[in-house]
Design a protein around this motif. Sequence first.
Motif, PDB file in Angstrom:
ATOM      1  N   GLN A  92     -18.178   8.776   3.925  1.00 24.20           N
ATOM      2  CA  GLN A  92     -17.545  10.040   4.290  1.00 24.20           C
ATOM      3  C   GLN A  92     -16.051   9.866   4.515  1.00 24.20           C
ATOM      4  O   GLN A  92     -15.246  10.707   4.108  1.00 24.20           O
ATOM      5  CB  GLN A  92     -18.217  10.619   5.544  1.00 24.20           C
ATOM      6  CG  GLN A  92     -19.625  11.127   5.293  1.00 24.20           C
ATOM      7  CD  GLN A  92     -20.312  11.584   6.553  1.00 24.20           C
ATOM      8  OE1 GLN A  92     -20.204  10.952   7.606  1.00 24.20           O
ATOM      9  NE2 GLN A  92     -21.032  12.689   6.483  1.00 24.20           N
ATOM     10  N   ALA A  93     -15.670   8.759   5.153  1.00 25.39           N
ATOM     11  CA  ALA A  93     -14.248   8.487   5.362  1.00 25.39           C
ATOM     12  C   ALA A  93     -13.526   8.280   4.033  1.00 25.39           C
ATOM     13  O   ALA A  93     -12.401   8.753   3.838  1.00 25.39           O
ATOM     14  CB  ALA A  93     -14.077   7.259   6.254  1.00 25.39           C
ATOM     15  N   THR A  94     -14.187   7.576   3.117  1.00 21.52           N
ATOM     16  CA  THR A  94     -13.602   7.322   1.802  1.00 21.52           C
ATOM     17  C   THR A  94     -13.446   8.621   1.018  1.00 21.52           C
ATOM     18  O   THR A  94     -12.409   8.862   0.390  1.00 21.52           O
ATOM     19  CB  THR A  94     -14.486   6.335   1.018  1.00 21.52           C
ATOM     20  OG1 THR A  94     -14.631   5.132   1.766  1.00 21.52           O
ATOM     21  CG2 THR A  94     -13.868   5.999  -0.332  1.00 21.52           C
ATOM     22  N   ALA A  95     -14.467   9.465   1.073  1.00 25.36           N
ATOM     23  CA  ALA A  95     -14.395  10.755   0.385  1.00 25.36           C
ATOM     24  C   ALA A  95     -13.308  11.636   0.990  1.00 25.36           C
ATOM     25  O   ALA A  95     -12.560  12.311   0.273  1.00 25.36           O
ATOM     26  CB  ALA A  95     -15.741  11.457   0.442  1.00 25.36           C
ATOM     27  N   ALA A  96     -13.214  11.635   2.319  1.00 21.93           N
ATOM     28  CA  ALA A  96     -12.196  12.450   2.999  1.00 21.93           C
ATOM     29  C   ALA A  96     -10.796  11.995   2.636  1.00 21.93           C
ATOM     30  O   ALA A  96      -9.850  12.803   2.634  1.00 21.93           O
ATOM     31  CB  ALA A  96     -12.396  12.387   4.506  1.00 21.93           C
ATOM     32  N   ALA A  97     -10.657  10.707   2.298  1.00 22.19           N
ATOM     33  CA  ALA A  97      -9.355  10.181   1.890  1.00 22.19           C
ATOM     34  C   ALA A  97      -9.049  10.469   0.422  1.00 22.19           C
ATOM     35  O   ALA A  97      -8.002  10.083  -0.094  1.00 22.19           O
ATOM     36  CB  ALA A  97      -9.298   8.674   2.144  1.00 22.19           C
ATOM     37  N   GLY A  98      -9.981  11.143  -0.255  1.00 27.73           N
ATOM     38  CA  GLY A  98      -9.758  11.545  -1.644  1.00 27.73           C
ATOM     39  C   GLY A  98     -10.302  10.601  -2.683  1.00 27.73           C
ATOM     40  O   GLY A  98     -10.047  10.783  -3.880  1.00 27.73           O
ATOM     41  N   ASP A  99     -11.071   9.596  -2.267  1.00 26.73           N
ATOM     42  CA  ASP A  99     -11.584   8.602  -3.209  1.00 26.73           C
ATOM     43  C   ASP A  99     -13.098   8.751  -3.342  1.00 26.73           C
ATOM     44  O   ASP A  99     -13.860   7.883  -2.911  1.00 26.73           O
ATOM     45  CB  ASP A  99     -11.210   7.192  -2.735  1.00 26.73           C
ATOM     46  CG  ASP A  99     -11.566   6.116  -3.749  1.00 26.73           C
ATOM     47  OD1 ASP A  99     -12.011   6.468  -4.875  1.00 26.73           O
ATOM     48  OD2 ASP A  99     -11.421   4.924  -3.432  1.00 26.73           O
ATOM     49  N   LEU A 100     -13.526   9.839  -3.941  1.00 27.81           N
ATOM     50  CA  LEU A 100     -14.956  10.094  -4.086  1.00 27.81           C
ATOM     51  C   LEU A 100     -15.613   9.066  -5.002  1.00 27.81           C
ATOM     52  O   LEU A 100     -16.789   8.722  -4.821  1.00 27.81           O
ATOM     53  CB  LEU A 100     -15.189  11.511  -4.625  1.00 27.81           C
ATOM     54  CG  LEU A 100     -16.635  12.003  -4.632  1.00 27.81           C
ATOM     55  CD1 LEU A 100     -17.197  12.009  -3.218  1.00 27.81           C
ATOM     56  CD2 LEU A 100     -16.729  13.386  -5.261  1.00 27.81           C
ATOM     57  N   ALA A 101     -14.876   8.555  -5.981  1.00 26.43           N
ATOM     58  CA  ALA A 101     -15.438   7.565  -6.904  1.00 26.43           C
ATOM     59  C   ALA A 101     -15.892   6.304  -6.172  1.00 26.43           C
ATOM     60  O   ALA A 101     -16.851   5.650  -6.579  1.00 26.43           O
ATOM     61  CB  ALA A 101     -14.411   7.209  -7.985  1.00 26.43           C
ATOM     62  N   SER A 102     -15.217   5.948  -5.081  1.00 25.11           N
ATOM     63  CA  SER A 102     -15.633   4.796  -4.287  1.00 25.11           C
ATOM     64  C   SER A 102     -16.700   5.173  -3.258  1.00 25.11           C
ATOM     65  O   SER A 102     -17.490   4.326  -2.842  1.00 25.11           O
ATOM     66  CB  SER A 102     -14.423   4.190  -3.557  1.00 25.11           C
ATOM     67  OG  SER A 102     -13.487   3.675  -4.473  1.00 25.11           O
ATOM     68  N   ALA A 103     -16.707   6.443  -2.856  1.00 26.39           N
ATOM     69  CA  ALA A 103     -17.667   6.886  -1.845  1.00 26.39           C
ATOM     70  C   ALA A 103     -19.083   6.978  -2.402  1.00 26.39           C
ATOM     71  O   ALA A 103     -20.049   6.628  -1.715  1.00 26.39           O
ATOM     72  CB  ALA A 103     -17.244   8.239  -1.282  1.00 26.39           C
ATOM     73  N   VAL A 104     -19.229   7.452  -3.628  1.00 25.84           N
ATOM     74  CA  VAL A 104     -20.556   7.693  -4.195  1.00 25.84           C
ATOM     75  C   VAL A 104     -21.406   6.416  -4.264  1.00 25.84           C
ATOM     76  O   VAL A 104     -22.588   6.450  -3.895  1.00 25.84           O
ATOM     77  CB  VAL A 104     -20.456   8.387  -5.574  1.00 25.84           C
ATOM     78  CG1 VAL A 104     -21.805   8.394  -6.285  1.00 25.84           C
ATOM     79  CG2 VAL A 104     -19.952   9.814  -5.393  1.00 25.84           C
ATOM     80  N   PRO A 105     -20.867   5.265  -4.698  1.00 24.12           N
ATOM     81  CA  PRO A 105     -21.704   4.057  -4.696  1.00 24.12           C
ATOM     82  C   PRO A 105     -22.177   3.657  -3.301  1.00 24.12           C
ATOM     83  O   PRO A 105     -23.299   3.167  -3.141  1.00 24.12           O
ATOM     84  CB  PRO A 105     -20.770   2.986  -5.290  1.00 24.12           C
ATOM     85  CG  PRO A 105     -19.778   3.742  -6.090  1.00 24.12           C
ATOM     86  CD  PRO A 105     -19.553   5.021  -5.347  1.00 24.12           C
TER      87      PRO A 105
END
Length: 230
Positions: A92-105
């Motif tokens: 969630q923190a990664t997605a909130a920072a705009g990096d959804l590609a890293s969050a999904v895995p």
Amino acid sequence: ATDPLLRSSMLGTLSVFETASGAPGARTHAEEALALAREHGGTLTQIMPLTAVATASKDDVPRCVAAASEALRLDRTVRRTFSGLAVVVAAQATAAAGDLASAVPLLRSSISEMGRAGSRTWLGVTLGGTADAIADAAPDAAIELACLAESGAIKGGLSIMENAGYEQLHRLAADKDPKEIVGIRARYADLSYDDAVELALTILDDVAVRIGGSASNAPQTAGADDAARS
């Protein structure tokens, strides 16, 4: 507390509550808890402090992800409750920072491990967190995951979309036709547990393709427990 491991446990728990309430000192207490666990304990004693570090470090994404990944790697427990929570927080923190590609895995890895372990309640909660994390970038997939969690195929009685803590998902669901949501839930209600887990992973794989990433590129656990599902 004079026992260093008891102090570690107390500080880790305190940090989680401090993070939830917005009180200062959460990161400091979490890091102290982890240092004590590393010095005086074994692998298992580090998992909860690592989760506390991840939870308290949402504004420091690299540290958050590193702590969550280590917790998942070390966790040999059947349910993987703490490490699973840590990974969701990191995603969630990664997605909130705009990096959804890293969050999904990260999200996929947590869902896969909880699904394998049969941790039904935490799996449902994780699906809610996952839906919230991807709500802006993949709204249809977010609704599908939330409806899957609420369908009863994983755990009966879960309420995900009404949870105001899932801010993006809550807002997204409020704009949806309630009849459409009821229909999606009904479509998934008769799925077996295994099929529901597989569907969740497939939905995330599709999201990864759309955003140009790979959902399977995630940290691995120290060992896989094929526990009986309850």
